[in-house]
Structures are given as structure tokens and as C-alpha cells.
Motif scaffolding. Sequence first.
Motif, mmCIF file in Angstrom:
data_model
loop_
_atom_site.group_PDB
_atom_site.id
_atom_site.type_symbol
_atom_site.label_atom_id
_atom_site.label_comp_id
_atom_site.label_asym_id
_atom_site.label_seq_id
_atom_site.Cartn_x
_atom_site.Cartn_y
_atom_site.Cartn_z
ATOM 1 N N GLN A 1 0.845 -1.204 0.000
ATOM 2 C CA GLN A 1 0.000 0.000 0.000
ATOM 3 C C GLN A 1 0.873 1.244 0.000
ATOM 4 O OE1 GLN A 1 -0.955 0.406 4.688
ATOM 5 N NE2 GLN A 1 -1.442 -1.616 3.848
ATOM 6 N N GLY A 2 0.355 2.335 -0.557
ATOM 7 C CA GLY A 2 1.015 3.617 -0.404
ATOM 8 C C GLY A 2 0.759 4.152 0.992
ATOM 9 N N GLY A 3 1.545 5.157 1.391
ATOM 10 C CA GLY A 3 1.281 5.797 2.672
ATOM 11 C C GLY A 3 2.103 5.292 3.829
ATOM 12 N N ALA A 4 3.137 4.490 3.559
ATOM 13 C CA ALA A 4 4.069 4.064 4.604
ATOM 14 C C ALA A 4 3.418 3.234 5.703
ATOM 15 C CB ALA A 4 4.781 5.277 5.219
ATOM 16 N N GLY A 5 2.306 2.568 5.368
ATOM 17 C CA GLY A 5 1.634 1.719 6.355
ATOM 18 C C GLY A 5 0.466 2.395 7.048
ATOM 19 N N THR A 6 0.108 3.609 6.605
ATOM 20 C CA THR A 6 -0.998 4.331 7.250
ATOM 21 C C THR A 6 -2.301 3.532 7.189
ATOM 22 O OG1 THR A 6 -0.020 6.492 6.813
ATOM 23 C CG2 THR A 6 -2.393 6.428 7.177
ATOM 24 N N SER A 7 -2.579 2.898 6.062
ATOM 25 C CA SER A 7 -3.828 2.144 5.931
ATOM 26 C C SER A 7 -3.884 0.986 6.917
ATOM 27 C CB SER A 7 -3.982 1.619 4.502
ATOM 28 O OG SER A 7 -4.080 2.692 3.589
ATOM 29 N N THR A 8 -2.755 0.354 7.153
ATOM 30 C CA THR A 8 -2.710 -0.732 8.133
ATOM 31 C C THR A 8 -2.969 -0.203 9.527
ATOM 32 O OG1 THR A 8 -1.205 -2.077 6.794
ATOM 33 C CG2 THR A 8 -1.206 -2.476 9.162
ATOM 34 N N ASN A 9 -2.342 0.909 9.874
ATOM 35 C CA ASN A 9 -2.558 1.510 11.189
ATOM 36 C C ASN A 9 -4.013 1.945 11.364
ATOM 37 O OD1 ASN A 9 -1.808 2.566 13.763
ATOM 38 N ND2 ASN A 9 -1.567 4.605 12.870
ATOM 39 N N MET A 10 -4.586 2.559 10.338
ATOM 40 C CA MET A 10 -5.989 2.980 10.400
ATOM 41 C C MET A 10 -6.919 1.783 10.569
ATOM 42 S SD MET A 10 -6.241 6.282 10.272
ATOM 43 C CE MET A 10 -5.777 7.833 9.505
ATOM 44 N N ASN A 11 -6.647 0.721 9.837
ATOM 45 C CA ASN A 11 -7.456 -0.489 9.945
ATOM 46 C C ASN A 11 -7.462 -0.976 11.396
ATOM 47 O OD1 ASN A 11 -7.598 -3.493 7.803
ATOM 48 N ND2 ASN A 11 -8.870 -2.916 9.536
ATOM 49 N N ALA A 12 -6.274 -1.006 12.001
ATOM 50 C CA ALA A 12 -6.175 -1.442 13.397
ATOM 51 C C ALA A 12 -6.914 -0.487 14.328
ATOM 52 C CB ALA A 12 -4.704 -1.542 13.801
ATOM 53 N N ASN A 13 -6.726 0.824 14.137
ATOM 54 C CA ASN A 13 -7.395 1.804 14.996
ATOM 55 C C ASN A 13 -8.912 1.634 14.954
ATOM 56 O OD1 ASN A 13 -5.033 3.129 15.836
ATOM 57 N ND2 ASN A 13 -5.025 4.463 14.040
ATOM 58 N N GLU A 14 -9.458 1.432 13.762
ATOM 59 C CA GLU A 14 -10.910 1.346 13.614
ATOM 60 C C GLU A 14 -11.471 0.058 14.200
ATOM 61 O OE1 GLU A 14 -11.370 4.165 9.613
ATOM 62 O OE2 GLU A 14 -11.193 1.990 9.393
ATOM 63 N N VAL A 15 -10.809 -1.060 13.949
ATOM 64 C CA VAL A 15 -11.294 -2.331 14.499
ATOM 65 C C VAL A 15 -11.257 -2.293 16.025
ATOM 66 C CG1 VAL A 15 -10.836 -4.805 14.669
ATOM 67 C CG2 VAL A 15 -10.659 -3.664 12.451
ATOM 68 N N ILE A 16 -10.166 -1.798 16.565
ATOM 69 C CA ILE A 16 -10.039 -1.734 18.027
ATOM 70 C C ILE A 16 -11.084 -0.778 18.610
ATOM 71 C CG2 ILE A 16 -8.525 -1.003 19.911
ATOM 72 C CD1 ILE A 16 -6.169 -1.975 18.073
ATOM 73 N N ALA A 17 -11.267 0.373 17.979
ATOM 74 C CA ALA A 17 -12.245 1.344 18.494
ATOM 75 C C ALA A 17 -13.650 0.777 18.488
ATOM 76 C CB ALA A 17 -12.188 2.622 17.655
ATOM 77 N N ASN A 18 -14.047 0.142 17.400
ATOM 78 C CA ASN A 18 -15.409 -0.376 17.313
ATOM 79 C C ASN A 18 -15.638 -1.557 18.236
ATOM 80 O OD1 ASN A 18 -16.975 1.272 15.436
ATOM 81 N ND2 ASN A 18 -15.425 0.694 13.935
ATOM 82 N N ARG A 19 -14.624 -2.389 18.432
ATOM 83 C CA ARG A 19 -14.794 -3.474 19.405
ATOM 84 C C ARG A 19 -14.839 -2.914 20.819
ATOM 85 N NH1 ARG A 19 -17.368 -6.842 21.713
ATOM 86 N NH2 ARG A 19 -16.267 -8.357 23.041
ATOM 87 N N ALA A 20 -14.029 -1.901 21.106
ATOM 88 C CA ALA A 20 -14.058 -1.268 22.426
ATOM 89 C C ALA A 20 -15.411 -0.619 22.679
ATOM 90 C CB ALA A 20 -12.936 -0.239 22.533
ATOM 91 N N LEU A 21 -16.009 -0.016 21.646
ATOM 92 C CA LEU A 21 -17.350 0.556 21.792
ATOM 93 C C LEU A 21 -18.356 -0.521 22.181
ATOM 94 C CD1 LEU A 21 -17.410 3.020 18.759
ATOM 95 C CD2 LEU A 21 -17.721 3.654 21.171
ATOM 96 N N GLU A 22 -18.287 -1.665 21.532
ATOM 97 C CA GLU A 22 -19.189 -2.774 21.876
ATOM 98 C C GLU A 22 -18.998 -3.194 23.320
ATOM 99 O OE1 GLU A 22 -20.252 -5.453 17.962
ATOM 100 O OE2 GLU A 22 -18.551 -6.029 19.203
#
Length: 474
Positions: free
Chosen positions: A98-119
Motif C-alpha cells: 500500500q502507499g502511505g508508509a503503512g498508514t492504511s494498516t494503522n488505520m485499519n487497526a485503529n478502527e477495528v479496536i475502536a469499534n470493538r471497544a465501543l461494543e
Amino acid sequence: MAPTTRVEHDLVGDKEVPADAYYGVHTVRAVENFAITGSTIAQFPDLITSLAAVKQAAARANRDLGLLPPDIAGAIIRACEEIGSGQLHEQFVVDPVQGGAGTSTNMNANEVIANRALEILGHPRGRYDVIHPLDHVNLGQSTNDVYPTAVRLALVASLRRLGASLGALATAFTVKATEFGDVLKMGRTQLQDAVPMTLGQEFTTYAVMIEEDRQRLDEAADLLLESNLGGTAIGTSINGHPRYAELACRHLADISGELVRPAGDFIEATQDCGAFVQLSGVLKRVAVKLSKTCNDLRLMSSGPTAGLGEINLPPVQAGSSIMPGKVNPVIPEVVNQVAFEVIGNDLTVTMAAEAGQLQLNAFEPVIAYSLLRSLPHLRAACDTLATRCVPGITANREHLHDTVHRSIGLVTALAPHIGYAASTTLARRALATGRGIKELATETGLLTTEQLATILRPENLTGRTPLPEVPTKP
């Protein structure tokens, strides 16, 4: 009916996200932008568990520093623990390249963790006003310190397993070396007869080479455990708490069980890919030596009647659809092919590391992708060789014995006693007549039968015992 999508917003605008997804808008855009390999980062579970470990360590540090409320920190930590145990990996859907130096991977992790934490706290997914992927999960972090740290941890985990497999392969060769300890054969240089050795010595060499590589892996792992976590964007620790780096690394070491430590200079560590290049070089070294070993096994087993025919590899499958009875050295062949792949991946890592500019290398995703494939493939190759080939190897003892006593290579052992010139003449006569060195040496009176018996004793020929004094002919 329940809605099938939810709407999320980012810099670019609104975007529909599957209602049941734990990932969010940033991940959806990355999936659309980077359809490159046909795979996802979920293919690399070590990377996912390492990302979760980094985020868990960050949440612990931010909780300790009073930057995250205890309930939010606790929910994030629990979500990370679940991911670390193997849950929700299917939600990591971005392409590893991916472009972005791994930003998409970090974002993917942030979102999954946030939504599971919300649950966990009883809220629906997408309620980012309660737990935000960036404001909370990514607090005090940047892709530029999270991603390389997670990649390093993932590589170390895979390295440990490769090391164990190399150890098992070395043991398999050592067992065979013991079995073949008394089997005399001709050593060769440049594919020509050289001097005698034992088949056991030959197999011991393979074990020693492999064990040396295992030590180099440990050295590479130590370099990878130096982390820039806390350096944030370029290593200046902007937006970070002064104590965050120390706390985060301490927690990460506790979570991972590895001796993670802060880098001495975060700016240097953020842009430097030297540890990845070092690891790739070690993997190339392993691949080259494994491939050379398999070349030897294929050559020694060539035949069975029109080749060297020194050893027999275990027949694991039929070798031809047209030639009945043919058996091929398929296990060494597959190891060779893995080695070629790893050597090619090393070039990718080299070019990507060199292409970095100024304070960041934007090409770490392809470095990670290359290394995270090389490691398990090498491990599988070692396991296959150790279980499907080496234990079943047998020696053609009589054939090996005959080749030693027919070879002109024996004349090298006589040279200290009769001189180089006489030895050369003896070798030429042996080649011209097809007669043995021992027979000709006795016939010409250069050495007595007793002298030859002492000089040509197997243990003297192979250097396994100190060479005794042999009186020269007056």
C-alpha cells in the motif's frame, strides 16, 4: 429491516461502511485504492497480533499517564487482548502492499479496536464521539512509529519459529552424520576427485552451516527489538508525553515477552531501515546455504545407475508421467525454489530500503510483505527437508568404497612420502591403465605394502586421528 450500512466521514467526505464491519471509512478507502496482491494483512497473523500488542501497550501507557480515562483505556486494552488471541483477524482487510508508509494498516487497526471497544462499553459501532479511532486508540502515536514497531515484532515472532526449524534440520543432519561416520568416500573440488573423506563429515558440514545461520538469526532479532515507539511522526515525539516512550516500550515488552527497548535516537530510527536489510541479508544467507546443500543432495543422489549414485533420497512420489520407475529429488527441488524466492525478496527489500527519503521510508509495506513471506516459506522448507527427506537418506556403501579405491585422489596421501613428481607419474599411469593407485605403488616399489596400509587407513585419509609417522623408503 436493520440498515446494511452506516455512514462515516473523513477528510475526503462521507462513505458508506458495512454495518457489521468493525473497520471504518479509512479502511474502506484503502481497500478501494490498493487492490494489489489479492491478499490482506490478515494473511499475516503475526502482524495483526503485533499491531494489537502495540496498541495495547499504548493504551496502558496513556492510562498510566492519565491521558485516557480508565473505562476507555480498559475497553481498548480488552479489545487488543481479544485480537491478540486471534479474534477479529478477518476484519483486517487492507492489502499489505500500500502507499502511505503503512498508514492504511494503522488505520485499519485503529478502527477495528475502536469499534470493538465501543461494543465492550455497550455502544454501537461507529460511535466515535465516545471512543475515536484516532483521538483515543491512536493517542500519542503515529503510523510512523506504530507500523515499524509492529512489523519488527511480527518479524521477531516468525524468526523464533524459523530458528526452531533450523535447529531441527541441523539435528536431522547430525543424526545422519553419526550414521554415516564410517562411510569412506571421495571428496571433490570443482566436481573433480580431490581427497577422501567420510560421508559423516559431509553431513556434519551441513549441520554446522545451519547452526551458524541460526545464531545469525538471533543477532538479527536483537536489532529488530530496538523500537522508535514514542517518536511519533519523524522522531521528534511531537504530541507525545515525555514519559510515554519509556512506558509504552516497557508495557510492550511485558505483552510480547520480547526485550523491546527504545531506540537511542528516534529520528534516526524512524528513517533507518538497516535492521530490515540486515534481516533480509541473513535470510538470503540461510537460503543460499540451504540451496547449496540441496544441490549437493541432488548431485550425490543422481542416477540411480548413470549418475554419482552415492546416496539414495527417500522416494516420496512417482517422478514421471512417461518414464515408469523414475523417482525425482522433489524435496530438495522445492527447497531450492523457496531459496530463489527469498533471494529475490532480498533484492526487493534492498531497493525499498535504499529508496527512502529524508525523515521517513514510505516503502516499508513492501519490505514487510517481502520479509513476512520469506520467513514462513523458509521455515516450511526446513521442516519439509527435515521430515520428508533427510531421515530417509541411505548410503550406497559398497559403491562409495569402490570409488575411493579406484580414484587417483588417493595419490595425494602418498605425495609426502614419494614426492609430487612421482605421485603425478603414478596418477597418470593409473588413469591410462585403469589400475588402482595402491596396486601401482606396490608394483613400482615406491612404497611397501605395510607402508601403504598405514598411509591409506581410512582414519588417516580423513583426518579423524593424528597422522602417524610413516618411514619413507630409503
